[in-house]
Design a protein around this motif. Structure first.
Motif, short mmCIF file in Angstrom:
data_model
loop_
_atom_site.label_atom_id
_atom_site.label_comp_id
_atom_site.label_asym_id
_atom_site.label_seq_id
_atom_site.Cartn_x
_atom_site.Cartn_y
_atom_site.Cartn_z
N ASP A 58 25.26 37.23 -11.32
CA ASP A 58 25.35 36.21 -13.10
C ASP A 58 26.07 35.31 -13.49
N ASP A 59 25.92 34.41 -12.90
CA ASP A 59 26.63 33.09 -13.09
C ASP A 59 26.08 32.07 -14.60
N PRO A 60 26.28 31.91 -15.11
CA PRO A 60 25.83 31.61 -15.81
C PRO A 60 25.85 29.09 -16.19
N GLY A 61 26.68 29.16 -14.89
CA GLY A 61 27.14 28.01 -14.48
C GLY A 61 26.63 27.65 -13.34
N ALA A 62 26.16 28.87 -12.23
CA ALA A 62 24.88 28.95 -11.46
C ALA A 62 23.40 28.12 -11.99
N ALA A 63 23.30 29.21 -13.11
CA ALA A 63 21.82 29.05 -13.64
C ALA A 63 21.99 27.73 -14.10
N GLY A 64 22.76 27.14 -14.89
CA GLY A 64 22.96 24.93 -15.33
C GLY A 64 23.10 24.60 -14.70
N HIS A 65 23.23 24.20 -13.59
CA HIS A 65 23.56 23.64 -12.89
C HIS A 65 22.29 23.52 -11.79
N LEU A 66 21.25 24.89 -11.70
CA LEU A 66 20.19 24.33 -11.23
C LEU A 66 19.01 24.08 -12.26
N ALA A 67 19.11 23.88 -14.00
CA ALA A 67 18.81 23.84 -14.61
C ALA A 67 18.57 22.20 -14.29
N GLU A 68 20.22 21.51 -14.28
CA GLU A 68 20.00 20.06 -14.03
C GLU A 68 19.10 19.75 -12.73
N LEU A 69 19.21 20.62 -12.17
CA LEU A 69 18.58 19.77 -10.54
C LEU A 69 17.20 19.88 -11.57
N TYR A 70 16.71 20.98 -11.71
CA TYR A 70 14.49 20.94 -12.10
C TYR A 70 14.77 20.07 -12.65
N ARG A 71 15.79 19.44 -13.64
CA ARG A 71 15.25 18.83 -14.57
C ARG A 71 14.61 17.22 -14.31
N ALA A 72 16.37 16.88 -12.93
CA ALA A 72 15.51 15.73 -12.06
C ALA A 72 14.25 15.91 -10.85
N ALA A 73 13.96 17.03 -11.24
CA ALA A 73 12.99 17.23 -9.86
C ALA A 73 11.16 17.52 -10.52
N ILE A 74 11.39 17.71 -12.11
CA ILE A 74 10.08 17.27 -12.79
C ILE A 74 10.19 16.08 -13.23
N ALA A 75 11.23 15.75 -13.31
CA ALA A 75 10.77 14.13 -13.56
C ALA A 75 10.16 12.86 -12.39
N ALA A 76 10.75 13.26 -11.40
CA ALA A 76 9.67 12.58 -10.65
C ALA A 76 8.51 13.51 -9.57
N ALA A 77 7.59 14.05 -11.06
CA ALA A 77 6.05 13.96 -11.11
C ALA A 77 5.22 14.32 -11.55
N ASP A 78 4.26 14.29 -12.16
CA ASP A 78 3.34 14.81 -13.63
C ASP A 78 3.06 15.75 -13.12
N LEU A 79 2.49 16.66 -13.97
CA LEU A 79 1.19 17.52 -14.48
C LEU A 79 0.38 17.19 -14.50
N VAL A 80 -0.30 17.91 -14.02
CA VAL A 80 -1.56 17.41 -13.59
C VAL A 80 -2.79 19.12 -13.11
N ARG A 81 -3.83 18.81 -13.62
CA ARG A 81 -4.50 19.76 -13.86
C ARG A 81 -5.58 19.74 -12.38
N THR A 82 -5.61 20.76 -11.12
CA THR A 82 -6.44 20.88 -10.46
C THR A 82 -7.51 21.81 -10.38
N GLY A 83 -8.63 21.88 -10.94
CA GLY A 83 -9.62 22.97 -11.49
C GLY A 83 -9.59 23.69 -12.38
N ASP A 84 -9.28 24.34 -12.92
CA ASP A 84 -8.76 25.73 -13.54
C ASP A 84 -7.57 26.01 -13.01
N ARG A 85 -5.74 24.75 -12.86
CA ARG A 85 -4.75 25.31 -12.66
C ARG A 85 -4.04 24.10 -12.82
#
Length: 201
Positions: free
Chosen positions: A92-119
């Motif tokens: 239950d470490d909020p600091g760890a959750a915050g760091h994971l969120a930072e890593l997530y922001r970097a991960a989605i910045a390197a990708a595009d949200l695309v539709r394939t079929g109905d997903r």
């Protein structure tokens, strides 16, 4: 995976929890064993878990061979992400959750949200050494948003530390693997009872 050598455990009910379990004896102090000891291990885990295709794994292995230092940095970032989600979910470490969120922001910045079929899903722009890390981080954030996290449990062996979703009807699963930690702890309890019955030597 008939006919395929499997290096890692896949018992947790979610592949991102299986990632958390790439540490043996997590709670065992000096007995703790890191299973993702090389970038090649990261690639193998991703391939086993369906995060990388065979061609992608081969291409990334070739890239890693040309840049050992960067491959090692990426491995360490994967370990960081793994430990952050463990700390968030089980400590239950909020600091760890915050760091994971930072890593997530970097991960989605390197990708595009695309539709394939109905997903809809993320499509990485480049197949470089950060690819496993980005896919893992996105998966870890998806894990934190599961609706059944009330079923999260940690093996009750004092040293094991493996985690899983308890999908048993009565929610009474105590061990990561009944044939491993379960048998060992039942045997330990049996011998302790026998010793108590026998009394002092």
């Amino acid at each position: 995976m008939r006919g395929v050598l499997v290096k890692f455990g896949h018992i947790a009910g979610d592949r991102m929890l299986d990632l958390v379990n790439t540490v043996d004896w997590r709670l065992g102090g000096a007995e703790r064993v890191e299973k993702l000891a090389t970038y090649a291990d990261v690639l193998d885990w991703c391939a086993e878990s369906g995060l990388l295709g065979a061609d992608e794994a081969v291409a990334l292995s070739a890239l890693a061979a040309r840049d050992d230092a960067r491959a090692e940095r990426e491995r360490l970032l994967v370990l960081t992400a793994r430990e952050r989600v463990y700390a968030a979910l089980f400590e239950d470490d909020p600091g760890a959750a915050g760091h994971l969120a930072e890593l997530y922001r970097a991960a989605i910045a390197a990708a595009d949200l695309v539709r394939t079929g109905d997903r809809w899903g993320w499509r990485d722009r480049e197949a470089d050494l950060r690819l496993p890390r980005d896919r893992i981080v996105r998966g870890l954030v998806d894990l934190t948003r599961r609706e059944d996290l009330d079923r999260l449990h940690q093996c009750e062996d004092v040293k094991c530390g493996w985690v899983y979703l308890d999908t048993s009807p009565r929610r009474n699963r105590r061990w990561c693997d009944t044939k491993d930690c379960g048998d060992r702890n039942r045997a330990r309890a049996y011998y302790a009872r026998q010793k108590a019955k026998a009394g002092p030597a």
